[in-house]
Write a protein that holds these residues in place. Sequence first.
Motif, PDB file in Angstrom:
ATOM      1  N   UNK A 191      -4.088  19.397  13.524  1.00 52.47           N
ATOM      2  CA  UNK A 191      -4.921  20.321  13.909  1.00 52.47           C
ATOM      3  C   UNK A 191      -6.368  20.048  13.414  1.00 52.47           C
ATOM      4  N   UNK A 192      -6.812  19.164  12.712  1.00 45.96           N
ATOM      5  CA  UNK A 192      -8.233  18.990  12.152  1.00 45.96           C
ATOM      6  C   UNK A 192      -8.154  18.326  10.767  1.00 45.96           C
ATOM      7  N   UNK A 193      -9.020  17.619  10.373  1.00 40.53           N
ATOM      8  CA  UNK A 193      -9.094  16.965   8.894  1.00 40.53           C
ATOM      9  C   UNK A 193     -10.555  17.116   8.417  1.00 40.53           C
ATOM     10  N   UNK A 194     -10.662  17.282   7.084  1.00 40.43           N
ATOM     11  CA  UNK A 194     -11.807  16.994   6.404  1.00 40.43           C
ATOM     12  C   UNK A 194     -11.436  15.915   5.548  1.00 40.43           C
ATOM     13  N   UNK A 195     -12.229  15.040   5.949  1.00 36.92           N
ATOM     14  CA  UNK A 195     -11.880  13.538   5.096  1.00 36.92           C
ATOM     15  C   UNK A 195     -12.921  13.667   4.016  1.00 36.92           C
ATOM     16  N   UNK A 201       0.678  -1.397   0.098  1.00 33.50           N
ATOM     17  CA  UNK A 201       0.025  -0.090  -0.071  1.00 33.50           C
ATOM     18  C   UNK A 201       0.922   1.329  -0.087  1.00 33.50           C
ATOM     19  N   UNK A 202       0.482   2.468  -0.606  1.00 36.66           N
ATOM     20  CA  UNK A 202       1.103   3.621  -0.651  1.00 36.66           C
ATOM     21  C   UNK A 202       0.337   4.740  -0.106  1.00 36.66           C
ATOM     22  N   UNK A 203       1.210   5.720   0.321  1.00 36.34           N
ATOM     23  CA  UNK A 203       0.468   7.031   0.805  1.00 36.34           C
ATOM     24  C   UNK A 203       1.637   8.204   0.548  1.00 36.34           C
ATOM     25  N   UNK A 204       0.961   9.292   0.329  1.00 33.06           N
ATOM     26  CA  UNK A 204       1.570  10.327  -0.094  1.00 33.06           C
ATOM     27  C   UNK A 204       0.947  11.737   0.557  1.00 33.06           C
ATOM     28  N   UNK A 205       1.506  12.831   0.769  1.00 30.33           N
ATOM     29  CA  UNK A 205       1.122  14.104   0.907  1.00 30.33           C
ATOM     30  C   UNK A 205       1.563  15.315   0.080  1.00 30.33           C
ATOM     31  N   UNK A 206       0.614  16.458  -0.078  1.00 32.37           N
ATOM     32  CA  UNK A 206       0.879  17.323  -0.853  1.00 32.37           C
ATOM     33  C   UNK A 206       0.665  18.798   0.081  1.00 32.37           C
ATOM     34  N   UNK A 207       1.228  19.783   0.194  1.00 36.18           N
ATOM     35  CA  UNK A 207       1.091  20.925   0.840  1.00 36.18           C
ATOM     36  C   UNK A 207      -0.108  21.782   0.044  1.00 36.18           C
ATOM     37  N   UNK A 208      -0.711  22.744   0.703  1.00 36.74           N
ATOM     38  CA  UNK A 208      -1.988  23.181   0.319  1.00 36.74           C
ATOM     39  C   UNK A 208      -2.056  24.762   0.920  1.00 36.74           C
ATOM     40  N   UNK A 209      -1.638  25.483  -0.006  1.00 42.21           N
ATOM     41  CA  UNK A 209      -1.552  27.043   0.323  1.00 42.21           C
ATOM     42  C   UNK A 209      -3.196  27.559   0.738  1.00 42.21           C
ATOM     43  N   UNK A 210      -3.233  28.186   1.747  1.00 39.72           N
ATOM     44  CA  UNK A 210      -4.501  28.759   2.043  1.00 39.72           C
ATOM     45  C   UNK A 210      -5.285  28.104   3.087  1.00 39.72           C
ATOM     46  N   UNK A 211      -4.770  26.778   3.381  1.00 45.08           N
ATOM     47  CA  UNK A 211      -5.218  26.010   4.489  1.00 45.08           C
ATOM     48  C   UNK A 211      -4.218  26.031   5.651  1.00 45.08           C
ATOM     49  N   UNK A 212      -4.961  26.086   6.886  1.00 47.71           N
ATOM     50  CA  UNK A 212      -3.864  26.276   8.145  1.00 47.71           C
ATOM     51  C   UNK A 212      -2.974  24.976   8.042  1.00 47.71           C
ATOM     52  N   UNK A 213      -1.598  25.702   8.612  1.00 47.39           N
ATOM     53  CA  UNK A 213      -0.626  24.381   8.859  1.00 47.39           C
ATOM     54  C   UNK A 213      -1.249  23.600   9.897  1.00 47.39           C
ATOM     55  N   UNK A 214      -1.140  22.402   9.559  1.00 44.13           N
ATOM     56  CA  UNK A 214      -1.609  21.375  10.705  1.00 44.13           C
ATOM     57  C   UNK A 214      -2.806  20.700  10.291  1.00 44.13           C
ATOM     58  N   UNK A 215      -3.509  21.400   9.277  1.00 43.93           N
ATOM     59  CA  UNK A 215      -4.987  20.705   8.915  1.00 43.93           C
ATOM     60  C   UNK A 215      -4.798  19.846   7.569  1.00 43.93           C
TER      61      UNK A 215
END
Length: 386
Positions: free
Chosen positions: A318-322, A158-172
């Motif tokens: 600091x929170x997640x929108x799933x 299985x595989x996982x990745x992240x991408x940063x999101x300008x405009x969203x609070x750091x940690x969310x």
Amino acid sequence: MPVINRIASFADEMKTWRRHLHTNPELGFNCFQTADFVAERLREFGVDEIHTGIATSGVIAIIKGREDGPTVGLRADMDALPLTEITGVDYASQNPGAMHACGHDGHTTMLLGAAKYLAETRNFAGSVALIFQPAEEDGGGAGVMVREGVLDRFQIAEVYALHNHPGLEPGRFETTPGPIMAAVDTFTVNITGRGGHGARPNETADPVVAACGIVAAMQTIVSRNHDPVQDLVVSVTQIHTGSASNIIPETAFINGTVRTFNKDVQNMVMARMAAIVAGQAQAYGVQAELVYDRNYPATINDPAKVAMAAEIAAEVGLGVDANCTRGMGAEDFSYFLEQRPGAYLFLGNGDTAGLHSPSYNFNDETAPFGASFLARVAERALPLKG
């Protein structure tokens, strides 16, 4: 902070890594200095295996846990963009015409942070494959890695990745089950007519009016051929023709992009474009060739892996929108997700310039959250049996 304490303790070290990478961006598959830097850090951490030269300059490292078990892949992209940086920071790009304007320097740093922690603790059963990938922006480095057989070679389950999101609070964090980013296709139409004097159009076969007819007809694909409850973008982004006010040119060129989530929709667009180009060419008495390239497929998250990832994001962030809104951008991590279940998430970068802007800069406050998330994914997906 909810991040892992050990990772928080070397946040300044992560900042140093990230700013070094930012100063030394590389493009496409030519991420050799970046790969050397990554491999040097991984050797310092004491990972078990380091494999280089994958997809030209990619690196895959293996960290073995305390017990036997499957392998989880964690991926970061390493390449930069062909832009001239205007941030003014003292660690700005020193490579003219290249800059980390999409935050891949931060993605690489977050995976290095997770690697340092996991190599120290090894609180998991199985192995973690750290995938440092070149050519996400152009070239589909993930697809090259898949074709080179890395998923089978390293038995990645299985595989996982992240991408940063300008405009969203750091940690969310944000993610969603199923499609999260679109497939991206590119189309080109080359039109050949018969040029001549602008005062005697009757003696020509005008590629300019043919190009206008083709572009206008393409706009009906979304409005008249497509189910409106599904997402589809057809954008003509270039038309090039002509050289003077009194010359009807010989040729014209059209170029654009198509964004879809559904392969049936993708096939429909391709078929309609072919029919439109052929029909319009006949109507205007010109020759026209359509070149339609299928590029990155849609990025489709596995619902069960998203559920696990969302739980972890809520714990270390600091929170997640799933159930976030899916986007029409594209991402070559899709090649991994076509072959293995996994999840792709966004992580807030704060109030910064947007991605692909020459003013963009990765927010170093984000790195401990991302590293903590990736480390916890490995531990949660590979629980110790004892």
